[in-house]
Design an enzyme around this catalytic site. Structure first.
Site, short mmCIF file in Angstrom:
data_model
loop_
_atom_site.label_atom_id
_atom_site.label_comp_id
_atom_site.label_asym_id
_atom_site.label_seq_id
_atom_site.Cartn_x
_atom_site.Cartn_y
_atom_site.Cartn_z
N ASP A 310 0.85 -1.17 0.00
CA ASP A 310 0.00 0.00 0.00
C ASP A 310 0.90 1.24 0.00
OD1 ASP A 310 -2.16 1.71 0.03
OD2 ASP A 310 -3.22 0.68 1.63
N GLU A 513 -10.52 6.95 4.50
CA GLU A 513 -9.50 6.40 5.41
C GLU A 513 -9.67 6.96 6.84
OE1 GLU A 513 -5.67 5.57 3.65
OE2 GLU A 513 -6.41 6.05 1.67
C1 BGC Z 1 -5.14 3.16 0.32
C2 BGC Z 1 -5.34 2.15 -0.77
C3 BGC Z 1 -5.19 2.78 -2.12
C4 BGC Z 1 -3.89 3.52 -2.21
C5 BGC Z 1 -3.70 4.23 -3.53
C6 BGC Z 1 -3.90 3.98 0.11
O1 BGC Z 1 -3.82 5.00 1.03
O2 BGC Z 1 -5.07 2.50 1.56
O3 BGC Z 1 -6.58 1.54 -0.64
O4 BGC Z 1 -5.29 1.81 -3.11
O5 BGC Z 1 -3.82 4.49 -1.19
O6 BGC Z 1 -4.52 5.32 -3.65
C1 BGC Z 2 -3.45 9.95 -1.97
C2 BGC Z 2 -4.29 8.72 -1.76
C3 BGC Z 2 -3.66 7.90 -0.71
C4 BGC Z 2 -3.40 8.70 0.55
C5 BGC Z 2 -2.71 7.85 1.55
C6 BGC Z 2 -3.25 10.69 -0.65
O1 BGC Z 2 -2.46 11.82 -0.83
O2 BGC Z 2 -4.07 10.80 -2.88
O3 BGC Z 2 -4.42 7.99 -2.92
O4 BGC Z 2 -4.48 6.81 -0.43
O5 BGC Z 2 -2.64 9.85 0.27
O6 BGC Z 2 -2.01 8.54 2.51
#
Ligand code: BGC
Ligand code: BGC
Length: 644
Positions: A310, A513
């Site tokens: 991830d 998230e």
């Molecule tokens: C998320 C994932 C996601 C990735 C890319 C992460 O923060 O936990 O689910 O696929 O970002 O955006």
């Molecule tokens: C990104 C997301 C990612 C997240 C995780 C964001 O800046 O755009 O895709 O899941 O950071 O920390």
């Protein structure tokens, strides 16, 4: 102009392709021969690669940190758009295709011409792309209990992705969320392992089709392995009032019983990439779990695809970057979602190989896995976007399927005093609530932006727009005020009007998230106040709740005659109205147990009381229909427990 640009893109793609085939015209190398198996081709290609090229394949970079030329220079194997990762020069299909194709051209300009795999979180439609169709989030699809529909949704999502040149989706989510305070609850299909398994499998089938290489197929990514719905409140690295990325504090038997089965099924169904979870188990971060990643997933479950980390996931396993990388790669992560400082990752990998801390065998294994998948996907044969699909993005046909999904996702929690369906007798309708006229709120997180955003963020039909069209064509008058103040609603002689039915659309603001972790799950006081005002001026009141999970709703339930859980329906608000007006039935059933009060969480699902005020407000699977609306034992209990 649009056509000209499309033609240009297509011609450019053809020229690049033929240039690249021409350079090998004399001799087709085994890896270039589509008649050979992915295994044979991967083995042949691997044998031709330098260490630099191999490390490049293991590197997945976010597009905001990368130019197409860097893909060539550093032999980058994967590129992604994170949440909100749309092109800087315009969020439309053409700009997306141009952007993704440019990275692809960068990859094909390397000596071995290995295509990049470009990934995106198309978790409820191609959500970062403005104008795409946005389907209900998985919690709503869980309520439909309709695997055929979910397969169709995934197929459509794949089509809209391919129009922009993307063949890799970070979906479906296989989490089995056990605590709805989690900000990612809506990304899961439900709290029940069998439900998650059945529906995520349908989604994966839809994405990957009969064959990954066939036109219309994209690679799915079951995530996040494993146990990410099992974290304990307060164990999150973000603090005591968070749960995201926390500790899944269960024994191995429980982990295997609740959280592992969807992965087993996904692997059987041909899953070829799996994303590791941000959570920890047994004292170890998941990205450091050699036992779960290598022994269980790749060994015991026979997963032959690749494991992707991830976002900066490996970095979290140790404060020292070098140690973190060595640990994560040796534990079994094959591709690192870096996502920014890829040069540091590449240098660290070289260092680790030189020091003998990461073996060449481990690197070859990782790269071979990645290459096999790229061959299986047919990426070497069709690396670019398919311009013939441009016009299908956000098309009426696609929106029609989303509208059906919205209808089937609605769960009717209460329906007294014939409040629903709305009929021809309801000639005056008052509508209230911040969420009533807001595409952004009804779509939730992972829409255009990572966190989502309220407002007209993309094309679609708000619930108010749909209500107005439908009611007015039935001869009714609709008055909207978000705060439920209707001074302007007067009859011909200037007397204030009363509504036959008042509709309150309220719920949660968009989040994603850990930003969505919520200790109280309470309704906003301002919404409750507006609801009370609406009650005073309406004969019956219908609440439509837009939320990523069950909330504490008792107070609102008491103020309403009918109550509908509409989850996060996406762009097709008409689907909600179709059912409110009774042109379609209520069929949705709860994918999560509905709490009565916050102190009931987390539920002990093995010992849930089914009677009395310790029981949940509504059980898993609950949902009224127009036929059985009288089955209100749960409503009676709700009223009794609230002291009514
Ligand atoms: C998320 C994932 C996601 C990735 C890319 C992460 O923060 O936990 O689910 O696929 O970002 O955006
Ligand atoms: C990104 C997301 C990612 C997240 C995780 C964001 O800046 O755009 O895709 O899941 O950071 O920390």
């Amino acid at each position: 102009m649009r056509i000209a640009r499309r033609m240009f893109g297509w011609i450019a793609a053809l020229v690049l392709l033929s240039l690249h085939t021409a350079s090998f015209a004399q001799e087709v190398l085994p890896y270039q021969n589509p008649a050979l198996s992915p295994e044979e081709r991967a083995a042949d290609l691997l044998a031709r690669m330098s260490l630099e090229e191999k490390i490049g394949q293991m590197t997945l970079v976010e597009k905001n940190s990368l130019r197409p030329a860097d893909v060539t220079t550093y032999f980058i194997g994967g590129v992604l758009s994170g949440g909100g990762g749309y092109p800087s020069n315009g969020n439309n299909v053409e700009a997306w295709a141009e952007m993704v194709n440019a990275y692809q051209s960068g990859a094909l300009a390397t000596p071995l011409a290995i295509p990049v795999i470009y990934g995106v979180d198309a978790v409820h439609g191609h959500g970062n792309l403005r104008g795409s169709v946005i389907f209900p989030h998985n919690i709503g699809l869980g309520a439909t209990r309709n695997p055929e529909l979910i397969e169709q949704i995934a197929r459509i999502t794949a089509q809209e992705m391919i129009a922009t040149g993307i063949y890799w989706n970070y979906a479906p989510v296989l989490a089995v969320p056990q605590d709805i305070r989690w900000g990612r609850t809506y990304e899961g299909y439900g709290e029940n392992t069998d439900l998650v398994t059945e529906l995520s499998l349908a989604y994966l089938r839809g994405l990957q089709g009969e064959s990954l290489a066939a036109p219309g197929s994209v690679l799915g990514t079951p995530k996040h392995y494993v146990g990410d719905g099992g974290a304990v409140w307060g164990t999150s690295p973000f603090g005591a009032s968070n749960i995201d990325r926390g500790i899944t504090d269960v024994d191995e038997e429980t982990l295997r019983r609740i959280h592992l089965p969807p992965y087993l099924a996904a692997i059987d169904a041909g899953a070829m990439s799996i994303m590791a979870s941000f959570t920890s188990w047994g004292g170890l971060h998941m990205h450091a779990q050699e036992y779960l990643l290598t022994d269980v997933l790749k060994g015991e479950l026979g997963f032959s695809g690749f494991i992707v980390s991830d976002w900066q996931g490996i970095d979290l396993v140790h404060p020292d970057y070098y140690t973190a990388i060595v640990t994560g790669i040796n534990a079994g992560i094959d591709m690192n979602m870096v996502p920014q400082d890829y040069r540091r990752f590449i240098d660290t990998m070289h260092q680790a190989v030189e020091n003998g801390d990461i073996s060449l065998e481990r690197i070859d294994d990782a790269v071979e896995r990645i290459l096999r998948v790229k061959f299986a996907m047919g990426l070497f044969e069709h690396p670019f976007s398919d311009p013939s699909l441009v016009d299908t993005v956000g098309s009426e046909a696609h929106r029609e399927v989303a509208r059906q999904a919205v209808r089937e996702s609605l769960v009717l929690l209460r329906n007294d005093n014939d409040a629903l369906p709305i009929t021809a007798d309801d000639s005056v309708i008052f509508v209230a609530g911040d969420a009533a006229n807001d595409i952004g709120i009804q779509s939730g997180g992972w829409t255009i932006e990572w966190q989502g955003r309220s407002g007209s963020i993309t094309e679609g039909t708000s619930i108010l727009e749909a209500l107005t069209t439908t009611a007015e064509s039935a001869g009714a008058q609709v008055f909207f005020n978000r705060h439920a103040r209707y001074e302007r609603a007067v009859d011909a002689s200037g007397n204030p009007l009363r509504a036959n039915v008042g509709i309150m659309v309220m719920g949660e603001m968009p989040y994603a998230e850990w930003e969505g972790d919520d200790a109280d799950l309470a309704l906003a006081d301002s919404d409750l106040a507006a609801l009370a005002r609406l009650r005073e001026v309406s004969d019956t009141v219908v609440v439509v709740l837009l939320s990523g999970r069950p909330l504490v709703i008792t107070e609102a339930l008491l103020q309403s005659d009918a109550f509908v859980a509409a989850w996060l329906p996406g762009t097709e608000g008409q689907g909600v109205v179709d059912v409110l007006f009774g042109t379609h039935p209520f069929t949705g059933r709860l994918p999560y147990t509905w709490l009565r009060s916050i102190d009931q969480l987390p539920f002990d699902f093995d010992a849930l009381p089914t009677e009395g005020c310790d029981a949940p407000l509504f059980p898993y699977g609950y949902g009224l229909t127009y036929e059985n609306g009288g089955d209100s034992t749960w409503i009676e209990l709700a009223l009794t427990c609230a002291g009514e």
